[in-house]
Design a protein around this motif. Structure first.
Motif, short mmCIF file in Angstrom:
data_model
loop_
_atom_site.label_atom_id
_atom_site.label_comp_id
_atom_site.label_asym_id
_atom_site.label_seq_id
_atom_site.Cartn_x
_atom_site.Cartn_y
_atom_site.Cartn_z
N PHE A 171 0.82 -1.21 0.00
CA PHE A 171 0.00 0.00 0.00
C PHE A 171 0.86 1.26 0.00
O PHE A 171 0.57 2.23 -0.71
N GLN A 172 1.92 1.25 0.79
CA GLN A 172 2.73 2.46 0.92
C GLN A 172 3.61 2.70 -0.30
O GLN A 172 3.83 3.85 -0.70
N LYS A 173 4.13 1.63 -0.90
CA LYS A 173 5.05 1.78 -2.03
C LYS A 173 4.40 1.51 -3.38
O LYS A 173 5.07 1.49 -4.41
N HIS A 174 3.10 1.23 -3.37
CA HIS A 174 2.31 1.12 -4.59
C HIS A 174 2.81 0.00 -5.52
O HIS A 174 3.21 0.24 -6.65
N HIS A 175 2.79 -1.22 -5.02
CA HIS A 175 3.12 -2.37 -5.86
C HIS A 175 2.16 -3.52 -5.52
O HIS A 175 1.39 -3.44 -4.55
N HIS A 176 2.18 -4.56 -6.33
CA HIS A 176 1.32 -5.72 -6.11
C HIS A 176 2.01 -6.71 -5.17
O HIS A 176 3.25 -6.74 -5.08
N ALA A 177 1.20 -7.53 -4.48
CA ALA A 177 1.74 -8.55 -3.59
C ALA A 177 0.87 -9.79 -3.67
O ALA A 177 -0.35 -9.70 -3.86
N ILE A 178 1.50 -10.95 -3.54
CA ILE A 178 0.79 -12.23 -3.55
C ILE A 178 1.30 -13.05 -2.38
O ILE A 178 2.51 -13.28 -2.24
N LEU A 179 0.38 -13.47 -1.50
CA LEU A 179 0.75 -14.06 -0.22
C LEU A 179 -0.06 -15.33 0.04
O LEU A 179 -1.30 -15.28 0.04
N GLU A 180 0.61 -16.43 0.24
CA GLU A 180 -0.07 -17.65 0.66
C GLU A 180 -0.04 -17.69 2.19
O GLU A 180 1.02 -17.71 2.81
N ALA A 181 -1.23 -17.68 2.78
CA ALA A 181 -1.35 -17.64 4.24
C ALA A 181 -2.31 -18.74 4.67
O ALA A 181 -3.50 -18.69 4.37
N GLY A 182 -1.79 -19.73 5.37
CA GLY A 182 -2.59 -20.88 5.76
C GLY A 182 -3.61 -20.55 6.83
O GLY A 182 -3.60 -19.47 7.44
N THR A 183 -4.50 -21.51 7.08
CA THR A 183 -5.49 -21.38 8.14
C THR A 183 -4.78 -21.09 9.46
O THR A 183 -3.75 -21.68 9.76
#
Length: 710
Positions: A107-119
């Motif tokens: 959000f702060q640096k204006h780029h995309h992110a993809i995160l795998e976050a388990g249960t």
């Protein structure tokens, strides 16, 4: 927009809380707060009790210096804001802090992110807090309406209470979820209701309409999912008069849009998001107000949902609904002349005559250019008759002296249906695969994009500078290449977060020895034997998940007389009803297909075993799958390795993800497909799954389930 100082202000609340604790020795929090951060279940801890758990520790006195712009570590770290405001009820999680920092950075640096976050990661707060801190209007897109409700009713109130009292949040759903006040008032003056049951339901809806703030049918717990009455009362765009409606100002849809325009966060589901994106593509306006960033929760579903909304589809139901709505509108407006009513009846007749020409077998089938041309050659008269019936209805509406907006909209729908039907039979766009499906009484004609990556790259990832994707199932063998390629996400920071659960201690993966190949005729009998043995070992308490309805039904018949446990079968009751029965019936066993592979949460011992019949490869004969395979082959690529295996890996991870939902859960995952051990690609599946303890021994499974303290 919210100021970045909202967390600074929240510290004043924390100071007051600390003082209260110093005086009383405890702080009372609601159960909602615990649910909001998706905490693991803990024995003996309850926020319903005025006494804090004995393990709760809070140093009395006021906090030290308050940072003007707190970091994510200030919020999620040890002794951070969350821990301070949820005394004894918050547990620092390294993965949650890492995720929050990555989302905040995006959000702060204006780029995309993809995160795998388990249960168990607590991912909702890990993206909500950075979204609020960003000072930007952010859209949160979830997979389902139920997840929208969870965010809005649990997570958001927690944040508003402790961190951001001035936070404005709006939930947006499709128009068919909302009551149309104009339709309700019209129906109250007309004798259009059928039977005492429908009359009683209508009276309840009228009373509810006086009290509800949102008009959302989710509040109507007495109304069945398939209510015919609701379809006559909902606020679908097809019948909406817009600003010309006398009920425009009190309209619930108008209110929803106004709240969204004023909101800092807008919570939608993927279907509404991509419906809006598709409208923008066609220059038909938009549904959502302006926004600058998006978070996709359950992002593994994006390709399928986007494919639906960037494609085209008609069905016999849409034609029948047009005729029904036309009849109702004509009667309400007192314009139901014999001639016009004959036109609507003719639409019904021509619809049935045309759609009856499709083969009677259920299933989804390709409808290539040659097949469509051959179909039209054989059924040209029925096709032309349907188009003519629609056109004559439109012409007669246009000839009326009175042209109320309601009727003009019906005529416009008729024209649009003609256009869609013509497109589906006569267009030949290369990036579309054409197909039809017969499902019970429904016949659907569709054109689906073969590849949505170019669409999403241009319409989403290049249009917005911050798009965050998260889910428990995004990687294949620890890598994001598959999902990034399918979605057209070329540049993004990525991270697979560490699991919160001790899978090796909590779960066992059972691969039964001696299973025939799934294509061997002997497979089904052997699978039934294994299911019976496993159910006896787990004492029921199991999901049996299948890759096809036929396999589910056959194995259900083979098993049901051999075990003493209550068996539930998908299709015998609505999905929500079956799930509640499973949760509330000791030793229950549910036989189900793909819709139960994801989004189902049954923590605790009630679900102690998940049995999957085979590796969930997509049906290769499915027209969309076949077209995507062919497109990859034309590019000189290996579709099995690059598409079919990764897609099946993500599906299997979703199925297995049903079992371990908290840190105290234990259970067995059984896969009855020997290919995972025999075939070279099986290694990819095993590398992609969590580090379960593995066995080929049913006796070891029995010891594992019996030894709760192991």
């Amino acid at each position: 927009m919210l100021s970045l100082r909202f967390l600074e202000l929240s510290f004043e609340g924390l100071v007051r809380l600390a003082k209260r604790v110093a005086k009383t020795g405890y702080a009372r929090e609601s159960g909602t707060a615990e649910d909001a951060v998706a905490l693991p279940e803990r024995e003996g801890a309850s926020f319903e009790d005025d006494r804090a758990p004995e393990s709760a520790v809070f140093e009395t006195g006021e906090p030290t210096e308050v940072p003007a712009k707190p970091s994510m570590r200030d919020v999620f770290g040890p002794r951070g804001f969350l821990e301070r405001c949820m005394i004894g009820g918050y547990e620092h999680r390294r993965g949650q802090l890492e995720m929050a920092e990555m989302v905040d950075d995006a959000f702060q640096k204006h780029h995309h992110a993809i995160l795998e976050a388990g249960t168990g990661t607590g991912k909702t707060l890990a993206y909500l807090v950075p979204a609020i801190c960003s000072g930007r209007r952010v859209v949160i897109s979830t997979a389902t309406k139920s997840l929208q409700e969870q965010l809005f009713q649990k997570d958001i109130p927690f944040l508003q209470k402790h961190f951001a009292p001035n936070l404005k949040v709006a939930v947006m759903k499709g128009r068919s979820n909302f009551l149309c006040i104009a339709k309700m008032n019209q129906m109250a003056d007309q004798a259009l209701l059928k039977g005492m049951e429908e009359l009683d339901a209508f009276q309840q809806i009228k009373q509810w309409a006086k009290l509800t703030e949102t008009g959302d049918r989710a509040e109507l717990t007495f109304l069945p999912d398939d209510s015919d009455l609701w379809t006559q009362l909902d606020a679908r765009r097809d019948t909406c008069l817009g600003q010309k409606c006398p009920s425009f100002n009190p309209c619930f849809v108008t209110g929803m849009h106004q709240r969204a325009k004023d909101a800092d966060l807008i919570i939608v589901n993927h279907h509404l998001f991509f419906a809006d994106l598709a409208l923008k593509q066609d220059d038909f306006g938009s549904i959502l107000p302006e926004y600058s960033a998006v978070v996709f929760d359950e992002a593994h579903e994006m390709e399928d949902v986007a494919s639906d909304y960037f494609g085209r589809q008609v069905s016999n139901f849409r034609f029948e609904e047009l005729a029904r709505d036309a009849d109702q509108t004509l009667r309400l407006l007192h314009l139901g002349t014999p001639s016009l009513l004959r036109r609507t009846q003719r639409i019904r007749e021509r619809t049935r005559a045309f759609f009856e020409r499709f083969p009677p077998r259920d299933g989804r089938y390709p409808f290539s250019r040659n097949e469509r041309e051959a179909f039209l050659e054989q059924n040209r008269e029925a096709y032309d008759d349907l188009a003519t019936a629609l056109k004559r209805f439109e012409t007669e509406c246009a000839a009326l002296t009175q042209k109320p907006e309601e009727l003009l909209r019906i005529a416009r729908r008729s024209f649009e249906l003609r256009q869609e039907l013509s497109f589906l039979f006569e267009s030949h766009e290369r990036n579309l695969v054409y197909w039809y499906e017969r499902r019970n009484k429904g016949i659907f004609l569709a054109a689906t994009p073969i590849d949505v990556s170019q669409i999403l790259r241009g319409r989403l990832f290049e249009q917005f500078d911050t798009v965050v994707l998260t889910s428990a199932t995004l990687t294949v063998a620890g890598r994001f290449e598959f999902i990034r390629h399918r979605l057209g996400l070329d540049h993004a920071k990525e991270r697979g977060l560490p699991p919160e659960f001790d899978y090796e201690r909590q779960a066992m993966l059972y691969l039964p020895p001696g299973m025939p190949d799934v294509r061997n005729p002997a497979y089904t009998a052997k699978a039934a034997d294994e299911i019976v043995n496993l159910l006896e070992t787990s004492q029921g308490r199991a999901f049996c998940l299948f890759t096809s309805y036929s396999q589910m039904n056959e194995l259900f018949e083979r098993v049901r007389t051999r075990v003493p446990f209550p068996l539930l079968l998908q299709g015998t009751s609505p999905r929500s009803v079956l799930l509640e029965r499973f949760k509330n019936t000791p030793a229950a066993v549910l036989f189900a297909t793909a819709s139960f592979w994801q989004g189902v949460d049954v923590p605790g011992e009630q679900l102690s075993c998940v049995i999957v019949d085979r590796l969930p490869f997509a049906v290769p004969s499915d027209p969309v799958v076949a077209a995507r395979v062919a497109a990859l082959e034309e590019d000189g690529r290996n579709p099995f390795a690059e598409f079919q295996v990764p897609q099946a890996v993500l599906a299997l991870k979703q199925g297995f993800g049903r079992l371990i939902r908290t840190k105290t859960d234990r259970g067995v995952l059984a896969l009855l497909d020997s290919r995972i051990s025999r075939m070279a690609y099986g290694k990819i599946f095993l590398e992609s799954l969590p580090k379960y303890r593995m066995t080929n021994s049913l006796a070891e499974v029995s010891r594992f389930l019996a030894n709760k303290k192991n």
